[in-house]
Scaffold this active site. Structure first.
Site, PDB file in Angstrom:
ATOM      1  N   THR A 102       0.853  -1.129  -0.028  1.00 58.88           N
ATOM      2  CA  THR A 102       0.083  -0.083   0.129  1.00 58.88           C
ATOM      3  C   THR A 102       0.751   1.331   0.016  1.00 58.88           C
ATOM      4  O   THR A 102       0.616   2.142  -0.758  1.00 58.88           O
ATOM      5  CB  THR A 102      -0.987  -0.016   1.231  1.00 58.88           C
ATOM      6  OG1 THR A 102      -1.717  -0.963   1.055  1.00 58.88           O
ATOM      7  CG2 THR A 102      -1.625   1.366   1.266  1.00 58.88           C
ATOM      8  N   SER A 141      -6.803  -0.938  -6.633  1.00 55.54           N
ATOM      9  CA  SER A 141      -6.460  -1.300  -5.169  1.00 55.54           C
ATOM     10  C   SER A 141      -5.018  -1.428  -5.195  1.00 55.54           C
ATOM     11  O   SER A 141      -4.524  -1.909  -6.149  1.00 55.54           O
ATOM     12  CB  SER A 141      -7.345  -2.360  -4.731  1.00 55.54           C
ATOM     13  OG  SER A 141      -6.707  -3.060  -3.312  1.00 55.54           O
ATOM     14  N   THR A 142      -4.314  -1.218  -4.017  1.00 55.65           N
ATOM     15  CA  THR A 142      -2.866  -1.939  -4.037  1.00 55.65           C
ATOM     16  C   THR A 142      -3.014  -3.435  -4.650  1.00 55.65           C
ATOM     17  O   THR A 142      -1.929  -3.635  -4.855  1.00 55.65           O
ATOM     18  CB  THR A 142      -2.557  -1.610  -2.489  1.00 55.65           C
ATOM     19  OG1 THR A 142      -2.359  -0.255  -2.305  1.00 55.65           O
ATOM     20  CG2 THR A 142      -1.024  -2.292  -2.315  1.00 55.65           C
ATOM     21  N   ASN A 143      -4.125  -3.988  -4.163  1.00 53.45           N
ATOM     22  CA  ASN A 143      -4.082  -5.593  -4.375  1.00 53.45           C
ATOM     23  C   ASN A 143      -4.069  -5.910  -5.592  1.00 53.45           C
ATOM     24  O   ASN A 143      -3.784  -7.104  -5.981  1.00 53.45           O
ATOM     25  CB  ASN A 143      -5.200  -6.210  -3.611  1.00 53.45           C
ATOM     26  CG  ASN A 143      -5.140  -5.451  -2.237  1.00 53.45           C
ATOM     27  OD1 ASN A 143      -4.172  -5.230  -1.629  1.00 53.45           O
ATOM     28  ND2 ASN A 143      -6.190  -6.051  -1.429  1.00 53.45           N
ATOM     29  N   THR A 188      35.295 -38.532 -11.910  1.00 53.78           N
ATOM     30  CA  THR A 188      33.981 -38.786 -11.086  1.00 53.78           C
ATOM     31  C   THR A 188      34.454 -38.958  -9.472  1.00 53.78           C
ATOM     32  O   THR A 188      35.375 -39.657  -9.345  1.00 53.78           O
ATOM     33  CB  THR A 188      33.175 -39.842 -11.673  1.00 53.78           C
ATOM     34  OG1 THR A 188      33.971 -41.134 -11.729  1.00 53.78           O
ATOM     35  CG2 THR A 188      32.886 -39.583 -13.237  1.00 53.78           C
ATOM     36  N   SER A 319      46.884 -12.312  -1.256  1.00 52.68           N
ATOM     37  CA  SER A 319      47.083 -12.424   0.206  1.00 52.68           C
ATOM     38  C   SER A 319      47.578 -11.349   0.670  1.00 52.68           C
ATOM     39  O   SER A 319      48.640 -10.610   0.152  1.00 52.68           O
ATOM     40  CB  SER A 319      47.903 -13.789   0.321  1.00 52.68           C
ATOM     41  OG  SER A 319      48.076 -13.839   1.837  1.00 52.68           O
ATOM     42  N   SER A 320      47.467 -10.793   2.073  1.00 51.19           N
ATOM     43  CA  SER A 320      48.202 -10.029   2.760  1.00 51.19           C
ATOM     44  C   SER A 320      49.491 -10.627   3.574  1.00 51.19           C
ATOM     45  O   SER A 320      50.227  -9.660   3.929  1.00 51.19           O
ATOM     46  CB  SER A 320      47.396  -9.149   3.692  1.00 51.19           C
ATOM     47  OG  SER A 320      46.697 -10.465   4.760  1.00 51.19           O
ATOM     48  N   LYS A 325      50.624 -14.852  -4.152  1.00 55.38           N
ATOM     49  CA  LYS A 325      49.183 -15.659  -4.249  1.00 55.38           C
ATOM     50  C   LYS A 325      48.581 -14.964  -4.985  1.00 55.38           C
ATOM     51  O   LYS A 325      47.984 -13.705  -4.780  1.00 55.38           O
ATOM     52  CB  LYS A 325      49.078 -15.878  -2.880  1.00 55.38           C
ATOM     53  CG  LYS A 325      47.881 -17.117  -2.668  1.00 55.38           C
ATOM     54  CD  LYS A 325      47.663 -17.378  -1.118  1.00 55.38           C
ATOM     55  CE  LYS A 325      46.745 -18.702  -1.090  1.00 55.38           C
ATOM     56  NZ  LYS A 325      45.342 -17.952  -1.413  1.00 55.38           N
TER      57      LYS A 325
END
Length: 469
Positions: A102, A141-143, A188, A319-320, A325
């Site tokens: 609404t 209507s909102t509906n 697999t 990586s830090s 990496k």
């Protein structure tokens, strides 16, 4: 000049910014719903869809003699401005809201009404001249407004998602063609299976994406059914007998979408099954996409201690603490998008189940979840295609080496040397760590020329008649 104007509704008076196009009910909703922090303006297609609905309703009411032509014309002009991109910042209500939408509907009614008033030569808030409910919301209507607008917006988003998926599908297909001569081991249960080409692997992913595009296209057809004319619960109360048909015709004209009126408006107003269906297809696509990204991460694992069959384009340092990496960040972010979509599907399912009697009031969170899922999936597909798939290269020698050293190679040799000899070679290779290829040569079971012919990609990866010795 006053910086505010006073508007009223059935609950009393509220001050609204003087230059605002929204009104009292949108102002209340802004105060009530500090939930997601995301206003309706974040979803321009939903705003456009509401404008289409209001424009079609005004023209339908005018043609049926219910609404003054000058009012209808002003409403239509205001809607056209919205469709051109104007006034979107005035759709201020949080997408997460109570009331079955609404607040979203009233936000649209008020913005359209106040802009139409200006176009008629009046001031914002002069609702005795043109009213957001009596005129802009006439026969509605909102509906029926909110779900119909939601459907229109979803159709447009689905089409854009399909286009993005097609970009990814084509990128995978091109890689399938590029890698068609790269022999590798298929696996697999993460164990060596039988040889295939890297091209077949990528082509299979391309087909997977294509299948989900088809399922989305099928789901899209269901979203074309709308319930305009239902008004509150589907009975059409307060609308002209010909309104439902007429407003649907106008919407088809304006949107160019093949929208159809539901054959039972009471059913359509309470049934949200179409959203569950669409969400399920989005989840399916997300699961497939995540599986592909899992495979990309596995195949590119290493570079020294993993499979290392393909190289993903390096996008950023990984990586830090570990110099050099580089992580598979694009597949990783797409995996996370998939997890979000799967979670949104649970939300849509629960919200749809929560419907009671003649209405499902949870449609705002359904719409929010679907929009979020489609927007993220669209971006994920484009990102994966552009920043990952298109730049993938094959480690051809590594792939070949793994084939020749794989125990699984004996399966391909079985038709030529028989099961007993193949099993004998497999055992020796496992015991000694030797190459199946070399053991076969050493035992004289096949010549190098024969073995190389068997291992040619075109002979390894499709059915082939073999005349046993």
């Amino acid at each position: 000049m006053s910086k505010e104007r006073i508007e009223h509704d059935s609950l009393g008076e509220v001050a609204v910014p003087a230059d605002a196009y929204y009104g009292v009910q949108a102002r209340r909703a802004m105060d009530n719903f500090h939930i997601s922090g995301i206003p309706m303006s974040h979803y321009p297609r939903l705003i456009d869809a509401l404008a289409y609905v209001k424009m079609a309703a005004a023209e339908a009411n005018s043609s049926l003699g219910m609404l003054d032509e000058d009012k209808a014309r002003a409403i239509a002009r205001a809607c056209e401005e919205i469709l051109s991109g104007k006034l979107h910042d005035q759709f201020v209500v949080d997408v997460m809201q109570g009331g079955a939408g609404t607040s979203a509907n009233m936000n649209a009614n008020e913005v359209i009404c106040n802009r139409a008033l200006e176009l008629m030569g009046f001031a914002k808030g002069e609702y005795d001249r043109l009213h957001p409910l009596n005129d802009v919301n006439m026969s509605q209507s909102t509906n029926d407004v909110y779900p119909s607008a939601l459907n229109i917006a979803l159709i447009l988003d689905i089409r854009e998602l399909i286009d993005a998926m097609d970009v990814l599908r084509k990128a995978l297909k091109r890689k399938g063609e590029e890698f068609s001569d790269v022999l590798k081991m298929g696996r697999t249960q993460l164990q060596d299976a039988v040889p295939m080409t890297l091209g077949q692997e990528f082509s299979a992913w391309s087909v997977m994406i294509g299948e989900d595009m088809q399922r989305l296209d099928e789901a899209q057809l269901l979203v074309h059914e709308i319930n305009m004319g239902a008004t509150a619960i589907g009975t059409g109360l307060n609308s002209h007998p010909d309104y439902a048909r007429t407003v649907t015709e106008k919407l088809v004209k304006y949107t160019t979408l093949q929208l159809v009126s539901s054959p039972d408006l009471v059913e359509a107003t309470q049934d949200t099954g179409v959203y569950v269906q669409l969400s399920g297809v989005l989840k399916r696509a997300a699961v497939k996409l995540s599986k592909i990204c899992n495979d990309l991460r596995l195949l590119s694992s290493g570079p020294r201690c993993g499979l290392n069959e393909i190289n993903l384009p390096p996008m950023q340092p990984g990586s830090s603490i570990m110099p050099g990496k580089v992580n598979p960040v694009i597949p990783e972010v797409v995996n996370q998008v998939a997890f979000m979509v799967i979670g949104h599907d649970v939300t849509v399912t629960m919200a749809s189940e929560a419907g009671q009697l003649e209405l499902n009031v949870m449609e705002p969170v359904i719409g929010f979840s679907l929009f979020q899922s489609m927007n993220m999936l669209r971006r994920a597909c484009l990102t994966l295609a552009d920043k990952c798939v298109s730049g993938i290269t094959a480690n051809r020698e590594r792939c070949r080496e793994l084939v020749e050293n794989s125990i699984g190679l004996v399966t391909a040799l079985n038709p030529y040397i028989g099961y007993e000899k193949s099993a004998e070679i497999a055992k020796e290779a496992m015991r000694t760590g030797g190459s199946v290829y070399q053991i076969v040569l050493e035992k004289g079971y096949l010549s190098r020329e024969e073995l190389d012919d068997i291992l040619r990609p075109e002979n390894m990866v499709k059915p082939r008649y073999v005349h046993r010795r």
